[in-house]
Write an enzyme that holds these catalytic residues in place. Structure first.
Site, short mmCIF file in Angstrom:
data_model
loop_
_atom_site.label_atom_id
_atom_site.label_comp_id
_atom_site.label_asym_id
_atom_site.label_seq_id
_atom_site.Cartn_x
_atom_site.Cartn_y
_atom_site.Cartn_z
N LYS A 37 0.85 -1.20 0.00
CA LYS A 37 0.00 0.00 0.00
C LYS A 37 0.87 1.24 0.00
O LYS A 37 1.93 1.27 0.65
CB LYS A 37 -0.91 0.03 1.23
CG LYS A 37 -2.11 0.94 1.08
CD LYS A 37 -3.17 0.33 0.16
CE LYS A 37 -4.42 1.19 0.12
NZ LYS A 37 -5.51 0.55 -0.66
N GLY A 95 -20.22 7.14 4.44
CA GLY A 95 -19.30 7.54 3.39
C GLY A 95 -19.98 7.38 2.05
O GLY A 95 -20.61 6.34 1.79
N GLY A 153 -18.55 8.03 -1.38
CA GLY A 153 -17.61 8.30 -2.47
C GLY A 153 -18.01 7.52 -3.71
O GLY A 153 -19.16 7.14 -3.90
N VAL A 177 -17.20 4.39 -4.79
CA VAL A 177 -17.65 3.01 -4.58
C VAL A 177 -19.07 3.00 -4.04
O VAL A 177 -19.93 2.25 -4.51
CB VAL A 177 -16.70 2.27 -3.63
CG1 VAL A 177 -17.25 0.89 -3.29
CG2 VAL A 177 -15.32 2.12 -4.27
#
Length: 301
Positions: free
Chosen positions: A74, A125, A127, A129
């Site tokens: 990552k 959330g 966003g 996705v």
């Protein structure tokens, strides 16, 4: 690094541009490390390092559980994602499909059908996705409630006709599925008692703050879809490009297998009286161990 068996942590800085970040490589037993990039205005370098190490480890388990020939890594950049990120850093291709298939697999276990019609989904959330997932949920006539710290995201949700709540209110919503789709660590000893859902399934990485939180969800009868399993669509998509021309049909086929794998984990979790979080970890660890037994491990030498 020693605690979780990381192979490398590389930090970089470019004073001229203000760039500061790091790359963590967790495990390359199954293949080259693969992972995305997180851009976030971390309060300190220590906080950024901790996140990079946790995220890279999750990528190893994600690839192992999804039966991919990839390791975990990552990259993290300390910056404001709303003002400093570029399109080159925003490649999210099939994560929404994996989250959607994960939700359906959990619904099959809990309610006896994978239809999400009439199910109330609380999305923390909103966003890219979450937005794509929401479109699919709307086609099934699901009821969706969302929250986000970003005003533009909330305006987008309102434009879709969705109910919007303040960030802290989302934990107390009476719902069928609680879907964490923002930062990690949101499922913890403080929030679990407030969650009224039968299922926790979302696209965020490292949703559980500690391993004990997965056990607590299991104890309370809440079916948890391990995050690194159902949000594996992105890495599955990338894996189809290694050593061959990109094949979108193959990527979609592999991503849809998340439904099958999630169903198997839920079934074995019930049979063995073990949390789905631990069950998924065991699946990934068994695959890693089987490959290590026949393959020398590269540890940076």
């Amino acid at each position: 690094m020693n605690r979780y068996g990381h192979e490398q942590l590389v930090m970089f800085s470019d004073p001229a541009s203000g760039l500061k970040g790091m790359v963590a490589i967790h495990d390359t037993t199954l293949g080259p490390s693969c992972g995305g990039l997180r851009i976030w205005p971390y309060a300190s370098e220590k906080e950024a390092v901790t996140d990079a190490l946790r995220l890279s480890r999750a990528m190893t388990y994600k690839s192992a559980a999804a039966e991919l020939p990839l390791g975990g890594g990552k990259a993290v950049i300390i910056a404001d994602s709303r003002t400093q990120k570029t399109e080159a850093l925003l490649q999210r291709l099939m994560e929404w499909l994996g989250v959607y298939m994960g939700m359906k697999a959990c619904a099959k276990v809990v309610w006896g059908t994978d239809s999400l019609r009439g199910k109330k989904v609380a999305m923390q959330g909103f966003g890219k996705v979450s937005t794509h997932t929401a479109h699919h949920l709307m086609k099934e006539d699901s009821e969706i409630i969302v929250t986000d710290v970003n005003g533009d995201a909330l305006n987008a949700a309102k434009g879709m006709g969705l109910k919007v709540l303040k960030p802290d209110e989302i934990y107390d919503v009476e719902c069928d599925i609680f879907s964490p789709c923002a930062l990690g660590g949101v499922i913890n000893k403080n929030t679990i008692p407030r969650i009224k859902a039968r299922v926790v399934a979302g696209g965020a990485n490292n949703q559980l703050l500690t391993e004990d939180d997965g056990e607590e969800l299991h104890r309370r009868g809440i079916l948890y879809a391990p995050d690194y399993l159902i949000n594996a669509g992105g890495v599955i998509n990338a894996s189809t490009e290694i050593g061959a021309d990109y094949n979108p049909e193959l990527a979609r086929e592999k991503t849809e297998r998340i439904y099958e794998i999630m169903g198997r984990i839920a079934k074995e979790s019930k049979e063995r009286e073990m949390s789905t979080a631990r069950m998924a970890d065991r699946l990934a660890e068994e695959r890693l161990a089987s490959v290590r037994a026949i393959k020398p491990i590269y540890r940076g030498r």
